[in-house]
Enzyme design. Structure first.
Site, PDB file in Angstrom:
ATOM      1  N   GLU A  92      -5.447  -4.516   0.613  1.00  0.00           N
ATOM      2  CA  GLU A  92      -5.066  -3.153   0.254  1.00  0.00           C
ATOM      3  C   GLU A  92      -4.970  -2.966  -1.255  1.00  0.00           C
ATOM      4  O   GLU A  92      -4.808  -3.932  -2.003  1.00  0.00           O
ATOM      5  CB  GLU A  92      -3.748  -2.770   0.906  1.00  0.00           C
ATOM      6  CG  GLU A  92      -2.620  -3.715   0.635  1.00  0.00           C
ATOM      7  CD  GLU A  92      -1.434  -3.400   1.545  1.00  0.00           C
ATOM      8  OE1 GLU A  92      -0.770  -2.394   1.285  1.00  0.00           O
ATOM      9  OE2 GLU A  92      -1.195  -4.156   2.504  1.00  0.00           O
ATOM     10  N   CYS A 105      -3.246  -0.484  -8.372  1.00  0.00           N
ATOM     11  CA  CYS A 105      -2.582  -1.760  -8.078  1.00  0.00           C
ATOM     12  C   CYS A 105      -3.479  -2.518  -7.105  1.00  0.00           C
ATOM     13  O   CYS A 105      -3.758  -2.035  -6.011  1.00  0.00           O
ATOM     14  CB  CYS A 105      -1.219  -1.461  -7.444  1.00  0.00           C
ATOM     15  SG  CYS A 105      -0.359  -2.943  -6.879  1.00  0.00           S
ATOM     16  N   CYS A 112      -0.792 -14.258   1.258  1.00  0.00           N
ATOM     17  CA  CYS A 112      -0.132 -14.945   0.148  1.00  0.00           C
ATOM     18  C   CYS A 112       0.641 -16.118   0.725  1.00  0.00           C
ATOM     19  O   CYS A 112       1.119 -16.048   1.858  1.00  0.00           O
ATOM     20  CB  CYS A 112       0.839 -13.971  -0.536  1.00  0.00           C
ATOM     21  SG  CYS A 112       1.702 -14.678  -1.968  1.00  0.00           S
ATOM     22  N   CYS A 116       8.044 -15.321  -0.704  1.00  0.00           N
ATOM     23  CA  CYS A 116       9.216 -14.536  -1.149  1.00  0.00           C
ATOM     24  C   CYS A 116       9.790 -13.786   0.059  1.00  0.00           C
ATOM     25  O   CYS A 116       9.040 -13.120   0.788  1.00  0.00           O
ATOM     26  CB  CYS A 116       8.828 -13.539  -2.236  1.00  0.00           C
ATOM     27  SG  CYS A 116       8.142 -14.328  -3.705  1.00  0.00           S
ATOM     28  N   CYS A 119       9.215  -9.873   0.709  1.00  0.00           N
ATOM     29  CA  CYS A 119       7.858  -9.336   0.519  1.00  0.00           C
ATOM     30  C   CYS A 119       7.045  -9.368   1.806  1.00  0.00           C
ATOM     31  O   CYS A 119       6.952 -10.406   2.475  1.00  0.00           O
ATOM     32  CB  CYS A 119       7.151 -10.139  -0.578  1.00  0.00           C
ATOM     33  SG  CYS A 119       5.494  -9.542  -0.913  1.00  0.00           S
ATOM     34  N   SER A 191       0.919  -9.842 -12.653  1.00  0.00           N
ATOM     35  CA  SER A 191       2.270 -10.218 -12.238  1.00  0.00           C
ATOM     36  C   SER A 191       2.251 -11.546 -11.503  1.00  0.00           C
ATOM     37  O   SER A 191       1.422 -11.768 -10.625  1.00  0.00           O
ATOM     38  CB  SER A 191       2.821  -9.115 -11.334  1.00  0.00           C
ATOM     39  OG  SER A 191       4.113  -9.428 -10.906  1.00  0.00           O
ATOM     40  N   ASN A 290      12.178  -2.243  -1.898  1.00  0.00           N
ATOM     41  CA  ASN A 290      11.581  -1.459  -0.829  1.00  0.00           C
ATOM     42  C   ASN A 290      11.920  -2.155   0.473  1.00  0.00           C
ATOM     43  O   ASN A 290      11.635  -3.342   0.617  1.00  0.00           O
ATOM     44  CB  ASN A 290      10.051  -1.476  -0.986  1.00  0.00           C
ATOM     45  CG  ASN A 290       9.543  -0.204  -1.577  1.00  0.00           C
ATOM     46  OD1 ASN A 290       9.778   0.872  -1.057  1.00  0.00           O
ATOM     47  ND2 ASN A 290       8.847  -0.345  -2.693  1.00  0.00           N
ATOM     48  N   CYS A 333       4.152  -3.224  -1.527  1.00  0.00           N
ATOM     49  CA  CYS A 333       3.305  -4.391  -1.382  1.00  0.00           C
ATOM     50  C   CYS A 333       3.104  -4.921   0.034  1.00  0.00           C
ATOM     51  O   CYS A 333       4.055  -5.349   0.672  1.00  0.00           O
ATOM     52  CB  CYS A 333       4.054  -5.467  -2.154  1.00  0.00           C
ATOM     53  SG  CYS A 333       3.041  -6.436  -3.115  1.00  0.00           S
TER      54      CYS A 333
END
Ligand code: SAH
Length: 352
Positions: A92, A105, A112, A116, A119, A191, A290, A333
């Protein structure tokens, strides 16, 4: 079947070499490069090449063309895309419109593996790294779909860019090439969750980009729980690497800090943070957490954010609170990809 080579991941020098091998004049390399970055979907669209040359190219090269699986547009103009890649993987990216220009973004990996806890991108693990061409495609095809230019770029979508180091570096060089997208490195932020050896490598690359480090806590015990990467590279290694990065490149680091109720938002934590960052000339970017379905963590209250911000400012730290865009479309994210995959796997419905 012979695997055709991914032409969009090549730079002009590599294209020239490849053309030589096909007995196509090398001066065509720059034209081909420009066409690819404009978003052609086949060699037949490259009208300044002869038909014979186009056929030769199509035999050995592949032009990647992602397709839109989902497109959500927010009332504030934010557009979120879920793209399908040639092997079926989905990624995305989010297009945001600001007064100062349009920002995109982008994702650097499908999934991933950093883990975390807050996330959504990491819940299903890493599927694979994106190629430089696939990262370019996020920009190229967003521009094509919106009809608008992407003026700045943040590598803050799904994935850990420094866990896909070589491809991300190649992408950063390709995207700022004249004759291609020509996006200045001053308009790009990368980032990272804090892969210390790679931050040290990046300092040597002579790039003009801004480095953002996802900090989220000035305390190892809290950060260990929020971000497993901290167990490998704790703050006593991360902060000196940031200091060295700043000294070597002269570029200030921006620290991302998601405000999480009761975890990292007290006045004492603000004080610890200001001490940790002393002398770094850093910029702290506060983000309200979020909420994601997969995690019980809650965002801080407005009052807590205000107090935290004021405390940091009173200590001379440069702080901004990031505006939330696309709140009505799951723009955080990894949420669109995660909900798409979860639905595919379990048939489960998304959060309303
Ligand atoms: N892997 C990189 C880039 C991708 S995440 C990194 O960790 O920095 C981009 C940013 O969004 C990071 O700062 C990340 O910690 C943050 N983030 C992820 N999930 C979030 C959530 N639910 N709420 C707020 N910020 C989040």
């Amino acid at each position: 079947m012979i695997q055709r080579r991914d032409i969009k991941s090549m730079d002009i020098a590599e294209l020239r070499e490849a053309l030589k091998a096909l007995s196509i004049p090398a001066f065509h390399a720059a034209q081909i490069f420009r066409w690819l970055h404009q978003g052609v979907t086949s060699f037949d669209e490259m009208t300044d090449l002869s038909k014979a040359n186009r056929a030769k190219l199509a035999e050995v090269f592949e032009i990647s063309v992602p397709s839109i699986v989902r497109r959500q547009e927010s009332s504030d103009g934010t557009v979120k895309y879920l793209w399908q890649l040639s092997d079926g993987n989905c990624i995305e990216c989010v297009f945001m419109r600001y007064h100062h220009g349009n920002s995109l973004c982008i994702s650097t990996q499908a999934g991933c593996r950093m883990g975390c806890v807050f996330c959504a991108s990491t819940k299903l693990g890493l599927s694979r790294n994106l190629t430089p061409g696939e990262m370019l495609d996020e920009i190229i095809f967003t521009q094509k779909d919106t009809g608008l230019r992407v003026d700045s770029l943040v590598l803050m979508g799904t994935g850990e860019p420094l866990d896909n180091y070589d491809n991300t570096l190649k992408f950063l060089r390709l995207v700022s090439c004249e004759g291609g997208l020509n996006l200045g490195q001053r308009h790009i932020s990368l980032s990272t969750c804090g892969l210390v050896p790679r931050i040290r490598d990046l300092a040597e690359e002579d790039l003009g980009i801004t480095l953002s480090v996802s900090l989220h806590s000035p305390e190892d015990d809290v950060r260990d729980v929020l971000m497993p990467v901290n167990r490998a590279w704790p703050l006593r290694e991360l902060i000196p690497a940031c200091r060295d990065y700043f000294e070597k490149t002269g570029r200030r680091i921006s620290f991302e800090y998601a405000m999480i109720s009761g975890k990292n938002d007290s006045r004492e934590t603000a004080e610890k943070l200001s001490r940790l960052l002393r002398g770094l000339h850093a910029h702290v970017n506060l983000i309200l957490l979020n909420r994601v379905k997969e995690s019980p963590l809650l965002p801080s209250s407005d009052a807590a954010v205000r107090e935290f911000t004021e405390h940091l400012r009173s200590r001379g730290i440069n702080v901004t609170v990031r505006r939330r865009m696309g709140r009505d479309i799951d723009a955080a994210c990894g949420q669109l990809r995660a909900s798409h995959l979860t639905k595919e796997v379990t048939g489960e419905e998304e959060l309303p």
